[in-house]
Design a protein around this motif. Structure first.
Motif, PDB file in Angstrom:
ATOM      1  N   TRP A 429       0.855  -1.195   0.000  1.00 47.71           N
ATOM      2  CA  TRP A 429       0.000   0.000   0.000  1.00 47.71           C
ATOM      3  C   TRP A 429       0.887   1.240   0.000  1.00 47.71           C
ATOM      4  O   TRP A 429       1.911   1.273   0.699  1.00 47.71           O
ATOM      5  CB  TRP A 429      -0.893  -0.051   1.248  1.00 47.71           C
ATOM      6  CG  TRP A 429      -1.737   1.170   1.512  1.00 47.71           C
ATOM      7  CD1 TRP A 429      -2.566   1.814   0.649  1.00 47.71           C
ATOM      8  CD2 TRP A 429      -1.846   1.880   2.761  1.00 47.71           C
ATOM      9  NE1 TRP A 429      -3.190   2.868   1.254  1.00 47.71           N
ATOM     10  CE2 TRP A 429      -2.768   2.937   2.572  1.00 47.71           C
ATOM     11  CE3 TRP A 429      -1.262   1.722   4.023  1.00 47.71           C
ATOM     12  CZ2 TRP A 429      -3.110   3.831   3.582  1.00 47.71           C
ATOM     13  CZ3 TRP A 429      -1.613   2.614   5.024  1.00 47.71           C
ATOM     14  CH2 TRP A 429      -2.529   3.654   4.817  1.00 47.71           C
ATOM     15  N   CYS A 430       0.462   2.234  -0.756  1.00 45.06           N
ATOM     16  CA  CYS A 430       1.249   3.468  -0.869  1.00 45.06           C
ATOM     17  C   CYS A 430       1.132   4.354   0.365  1.00 45.06           C
ATOM     18  O   CYS A 430       1.899   5.284   0.547  1.00 45.06           O
ATOM     19  CB  CYS A 430       0.790   4.262  -2.096  1.00 45.06           C
ATOM     20  SG  CYS A 430      -0.933   4.829  -1.954  1.00 45.06           S
ATOM     21  N   GLY A 431       0.126   4.103   1.206  1.00 50.75           N
ATOM     22  CA  GLY A 431      -0.089   4.933   2.387  1.00 50.75           C
ATOM     23  C   GLY A 431      -1.167   5.988   2.148  1.00 50.75           C
ATOM     24  O   GLY A 431      -1.517   6.741   3.061  1.00 50.75           O
ATOM     25  N   GLU A 434      -6.878   7.721  -0.275  1.00 53.74           N
ATOM     26  CA  GLU A 434      -7.763   7.382  -1.404  1.00 53.74           C
ATOM     27  C   GLU A 434      -7.776   5.893  -1.689  1.00 53.74           C
ATOM     28  O   GLU A 434      -8.836   5.288  -1.881  1.00 53.74           O
ATOM     29  CB  GLU A 434      -7.311   8.120  -2.665  1.00 53.74           C
ATOM     30  CG  GLU A 434      -8.171   9.329  -2.998  1.00 53.74           C
ATOM     31  CD  GLU A 434      -7.688  10.028  -4.251  1.00 53.74           C
ATOM     32  OE1 GLU A 434      -7.684   9.382  -5.326  1.00 53.74           O
ATOM     33  OE2 GLU A 434      -7.282  11.198  -4.153  1.00 53.74           O
ATOM     34  N   CYS A 435      -6.585   5.303  -1.700  1.00 55.37           N
ATOM     35  CA  CYS A 435      -6.478   3.868  -1.970  1.00 55.37           C
ATOM     36  C   CYS A 435      -7.151   3.069  -0.854  1.00 55.37           C
ATOM     37  O   CYS A 435      -7.857   2.085  -1.092  1.00 55.37           O
ATOM     38  CB  CYS A 435      -5.016   3.459  -2.118  1.00 55.37           C
ATOM     39  SG  CYS A 435      -4.231   4.198  -3.565  1.00 55.37           S
ATOM     40  N   GLU A 436      -6.935   3.509   0.385  1.00 50.43           N
ATOM     41  CA  GLU A 436      -7.539   2.837   1.544  1.00 50.43           C
ATOM     42  C   GLU A 436      -9.063   2.894   1.458  1.00 50.43           C
ATOM     43  O   GLU A 436      -9.754   1.901   1.709  1.00 50.43           O
ATOM     44  CB  GLU A 436      -7.046   3.542   2.823  1.00 50.43           C
ATOM     45  CG  GLU A 436      -7.496   2.912   4.123  1.00 50.43           C
ATOM     46  CD  GLU A 436      -6.975   3.687   5.344  1.00 50.43           C
ATOM     47  OE1 GLU A 436      -6.377   4.776   5.157  1.00 50.43           O
ATOM     48  OE2 GLU A 436      -7.161   3.206   6.479  1.00 50.43           O
ATOM     49  N   ALA A 458       4.967  -2.037  -5.507  1.00 51.52           N
ATOM     50  CA  ALA A 458       3.955  -1.032  -5.837  1.00 51.52           C
ATOM     51  C   ALA A 458       2.660  -1.257  -5.079  1.00 51.52           C
ATOM     52  O   ALA A 458       2.294  -2.391  -4.761  1.00 51.52           O
ATOM     53  CB  ALA A 458       3.666  -1.089  -7.336  1.00 51.52           C
ATOM     54  N   CYS A 459       1.986  -0.141  -4.775  1.00 50.36           N
ATOM     55  CA  CYS A 459       0.664  -0.193  -4.134  1.00 50.36           C
ATOM     56  C   CYS A 459      -0.290  -0.972  -5.039  1.00 50.36           C
ATOM     57  O   CYS A 459      -0.378  -0.702  -6.238  1.00 50.36           O
ATOM     58  CB  CYS A 459       0.139   1.228  -3.931  1.00 50.36           C
ATOM     59  SG  CYS A 459      -1.583   1.330  -3.413  1.00 50.36           S
ATOM     60  N   ILE A 460      -0.977  -1.936  -4.477  1.00 44.89           N
ATOM     61  CA  ILE A 460      -1.841  -2.771  -5.315  1.00 44.89           C
ATOM     62  C   ILE A 460      -3.088  -2.020  -5.791  1.00 44.89           C
ATOM     63  O   ILE A 460      -3.806  -2.509  -6.649  1.00 44.89           O
ATOM     64  CB  ILE A 460      -2.297  -4.060  -4.597  1.00 44.89           C
ATOM     65  CG1 ILE A 460      -2.931  -3.698  -3.262  1.00 44.89           C
ATOM     66  CG2 ILE A 460      -1.200  -5.080  -4.476  1.00 44.89           C
ATOM     67  CD1 ILE A 460      -4.170  -4.445  -3.014  1.00 44.89           C
ATOM     68  N   VAL A 461      -3.335  -0.836  -5.263  1.00 53.21           N
ATOM     69  CA  VAL A 461      -4.492  -0.073  -5.735  1.00 53.21           C
ATOM     70  C   VAL A 461      -4.078   0.899  -6.841  1.00 53.21           C
ATOM     71  O   VAL A 461      -4.577   0.842  -7.971  1.00 53.21           O
ATOM     72  CB  VAL A 461      -5.174   0.694  -4.584  1.00 53.21           C
ATOM     73  CG1 VAL A 461      -6.474   1.350  -5.064  1.00 53.21           C
ATOM     74  CG2 VAL A 461      -5.463  -0.242  -3.414  1.00 53.21           C
ATOM     75  N   CYS A 462      -3.130   1.792  -6.512  1.00 49.77           N
ATOM     76  CA  CYS A 462      -2.789   2.852  -7.469  1.00 49.77           C
ATOM     77  C   CYS A 462      -1.501   2.593  -8.227  1.00 49.77           C
ATOM     78  O   CYS A 462      -1.152   3.329  -9.156  1.00 49.77           O
ATOM     79  CB  CYS A 462      -2.693   4.197  -6.762  1.00 49.77           C
ATOM     80  SG  CYS A 462      -1.264   4.313  -5.632  1.00 49.77           S
ATOM     81  N   GLY A 463      -0.749   1.567  -7.836  1.00 53.22           N
ATOM     82  CA  GLY A 463       0.523   1.300  -8.503  1.00 53.22           C
ATOM     83  C   GLY A 463       1.653   2.210  -8.056  1.00 53.22           C
ATOM     84  O   GLY A 463       2.790   2.059  -8.503  1.00 53.22           O
TER      85      GLY A 463
END
Ligand SMILES: [Zn+2]
Ligand SMILES: [Zn+2]
Lengths: 476, 476
Positions: A429-431, A434-436, A458-463
């Protein structure tokens, strides 16, 4: 109401849970929606948790105090973010007798504001620090959803600790030490393994700088928060003026922590260890650790059996083991077996005429259903060992179950699918909030805990660049 | 605020009391009028009382439970007389968040109604009796008069026990046994002598058949109720339908008791034992039993003294004595003496270079100000004995003080005069409400307790035939 548990844990988890709570006589519903009462066996488990934690807290220099349940609205509202978080679920007192009270009075949803308004009077100089006080009380937060004993109630037993320190390092190390002590209690006494780490910004305690947490996984695939320890920084010391003069008589705002765990631990214990026969209690918190059942009652033989049972009971009690002989003559041994199994008593001893002849008794352990022979002579030592084995095995089994419910996901699709199957899902996760929020919205899973350590990839949501590998799950 | 106690116990009892409570850091005022908080030393005393009582209750088969603080108005109102008694001082919750609650919710003034609505579900047959559950919680009763810590507060810590029996004899003997167990706790742990007996009809608990009580006398001449145990008969079992089927399956209403004591015991302890220097704590409930004060800090000598002090501390702790060395270098021994005297620590040990040389220390006892020498070797045994002596002497002194405050009156004139002087006044009474009310109106004295045993002669008010010899007094 039928006597035994009629629902299956795997088929109807929720109904099974409620039946176990009610039929094992841990708790019952109070007349007000959202409230429960604890019957002696339920409260005894809470007392065991309290005693165990009290010893550990005292060793750290934490002492207990008492705070009243009523907090004036003006005081509760002093830290705005904190107030906004609790306001919707606060119970308000508006009258005493026929008289309207001036400032409305809140029933404590938590006591930071009250405690710190006092701390600001009590703390004057560095000599008064660190200050460490814990409060065993209840918190009240109106529940609009349906009541679930120990898990969703409008009043719950808990402890809330509130400490004050001269520097942030000491406060932060307190936060970590308390979480570790919580873990020891939950794993050591309740035999429930936990995963520790931090909450995300979105999930932290309102008003904290950050929140550390211990989380566990229930057999239905939903996560349960088992206790939290917050670093408050100076977020409360500034509005509440918790200040101290240092050795050069210069004033500083203090650094604070707060932390709590509640009776939901009892709910977790029921869910993690229970089975279709009912409750399975870890020996350390079991109100009754050993039940002794005489198999025969009649004549000379019965008298000898009863004498042996009572002799063993006396020996066990003397050794500090919580034991009792079930002497109810009007009930069959079979009925008693089921009854005590439902109530989760860890060890059952059966003494019959044949056992007596070879100087032994039958020992049955609740958690694995195994039976063995135990010599009547020196039974206490053997049974003490057995209780220790049961405690260890229960934690081991729960650890294996937890491990089996942690999955890794390296793509958003995998995450979605894994969440659907229940359990924790570990994903980079990028932290970003929005992704959360996207994960929460689309899968129903929160970030339950962000374990220590960074992340690659990479964050699995936003890359975007991953900052950590949290555990996602749907929760209680 | 000056550090020490500036008010004199004999000159301004009320101011003295407040100063002791606040400066010895037992309690403090909460932001809401009528409410107090307990600081760790104050709460620790309550914990000692709790632990002591818990052991005695467990031996009688009483177990602890938990009840929520909210009781619906309709349930509280079910026993009319009971409700009328508490109604004027009930705190009412009307809202949760923005929502109005349906039936108003009372903050528990006492839990008879809530407990018995549950008992009626839990009790089905003679097998379920006797049922004995105790609840350690708080009660809330709005105080409009000025706040007095431990004595007059709108929320107070207490325990309330509620038992159910199959016959009235067993219930009545429970009432008596609990009062006796209360007496043992108060006399044994708090070193406060009490007088036991019944309350008059006028003074009994609303809803009880009769109330038994233990009363004590404070140094200002006013009586204090120290705990009560009520025989409820079937007064509650009928409206709440607490029924059981006997062995022949015939239903009966059960017989009940309730009983409680509160933190006002701490108030009594402060008043009875304290002096112009501050608090004097009975060793059994003292959070700190022994304080060790090193007299020198500098150089080689100081190091030896500190080592001896810490050695003794370790030995005392090992023996289960609550001991601590006061190592604050920036404070003089004299300051420390006063500080710990104010806080009521029963035994002070002073260790200086000269003491070290002859292998001894100075031991000072708080209650009588006496000093003696104690050998450093095997100090724990000596100090344990000393603590026992202190406990015994404090009870003895309090007994003598109480005896000196019981007066006999054989005429109405003598009664009036004796009441004016403070203390208990023993006088013959016909048992009539009119005579009791006349005394109350004209002298301010209530009937505090009617000890067992009959009476000869004439009522000092009406001249009618005497039925008993109650103790009259003005009370808290
Ligand atoms: Zn992202
Ligand atoms: Zn009369």
């Amino acid at each position: 109401m039928k006597v035994g548990i009629t629902a299956s844990k795997s088929d109807d988890f929720s109904e099974w849970y409620t039946q176990v709570v009610l039929k094992a006589e841990l708790a019952d519903y109070a007349p007000v929606k959202g409230l429960i009462v604890l019957r002696p066996d339920g409260y005894s488990i809470w007392e065991s948790i309290r005693t165990s934690l009290d010893v550990k807290l005292a060793a750290r220099g934490v002492r207990n105090g008492f705070l009243p349940v009523l907090i004036p609205e003006s005081l509760l509202g002093k830290e705005k973010e904190h107030f906004a978080g609790f306001n919707p679920e606060v119970f308000w007192v508006t009258h005493s007798g026929e008289n309207k009270v001036g400032d409305r009075l809140a029933l404590r949803p938590t006591s930071e504001t009250l405690a710190y308004s006092l701390y600001s009077k009590w703390i004057k100089s560095w000599r008064d620090l660190p200050l460490r006080i814990n409060f065993w009380n209840t918190a009240l937060r109106a529940e609009i959803k349906s009541t679930k004993p120990f898990l969703r109630t409008s009043e719950f037993l808990w402890q809330e600790g509130h400490t004050v320190h001269a520097c942030s390092e000491e406060a932060e190390s307190e936060v970590a030490a308390i979480l570790e002590l919580y873990r020891e209690t939950v794993e050591g006494d309740l035999a429930i393994p936990v995963i520790t780490g931090r909450k995300s910004e979105k999930e932290k305690f309102v008003g904290a700088v950050y929140t550390t947490t211990m989380e566990s996984m229930m057999p239905d695939g939903r996560a349960l928060q088992m206790g939290t320890s917050h670093f408050l920084g100076q977020n409360f010391s500034r509005p509440f003026e918790v200040k101290f003069a240092d050795k050069d008589n210069v004033e500083h705002f203090a650094w604070q922590t707060s932390w709590g765990l509640s009776w939901r631990l009892i709910g977790a214990m029921i869910m993690v260890h229970g089975d279709d026969k009912g409750l399975v209690l870890p020996p350390k918190v079991a109100p009754l650790q050993v039940v002794i059942i005489p198999i025969s009652y009649s004549g000379e033989e019965g008298a000898q059996v009863l004498a042996a049972a009572e002799g063993m009971e006396a020996e066990l009690l003397k050794a500090g083991i919580r034991a009792r002989t079930d002497k109810r003559e009007e009930l069959t041994p079979g009925f008693k077996f089921h009854d005590w199994e439902m109530r989760g008593v860890p060890v059952r001893i059966e003494i019959g005429p044949r056992d007596l002849k070879d100087g032994s008794a039958v020992l049955a352990t609740r958690h694995d259903g195994k039976k063995s022979k135990v010599p009547l002579d020196g039974a206490a030592v053997n049974i003490e060992e057995e209780l220790c084995r049961v405690q260890t095995e229960m934690l081991g089994a729960a650890k294996r179950a937890l491990d089996g419910m942690i999955h890794d996901a390296s793509s958003y699709g995998a995450l979605t699918k894994a969440v659907e199957g229940g359990g924790f899902v570990r994903a980079a996760w990028c932290g970003g909030l929005e992704c959360e929020e996207k994960v929460k919205e689309e899968t129903g899973a929160d970030i339950r805990v962000v374990p220590e350590g960074g992340a690659e990839g990479a964050c699995i949501v936003c890359g975007g660049r991953a900052a950590s590998i949290p555990l996602f799950a749907r929760g209680y």
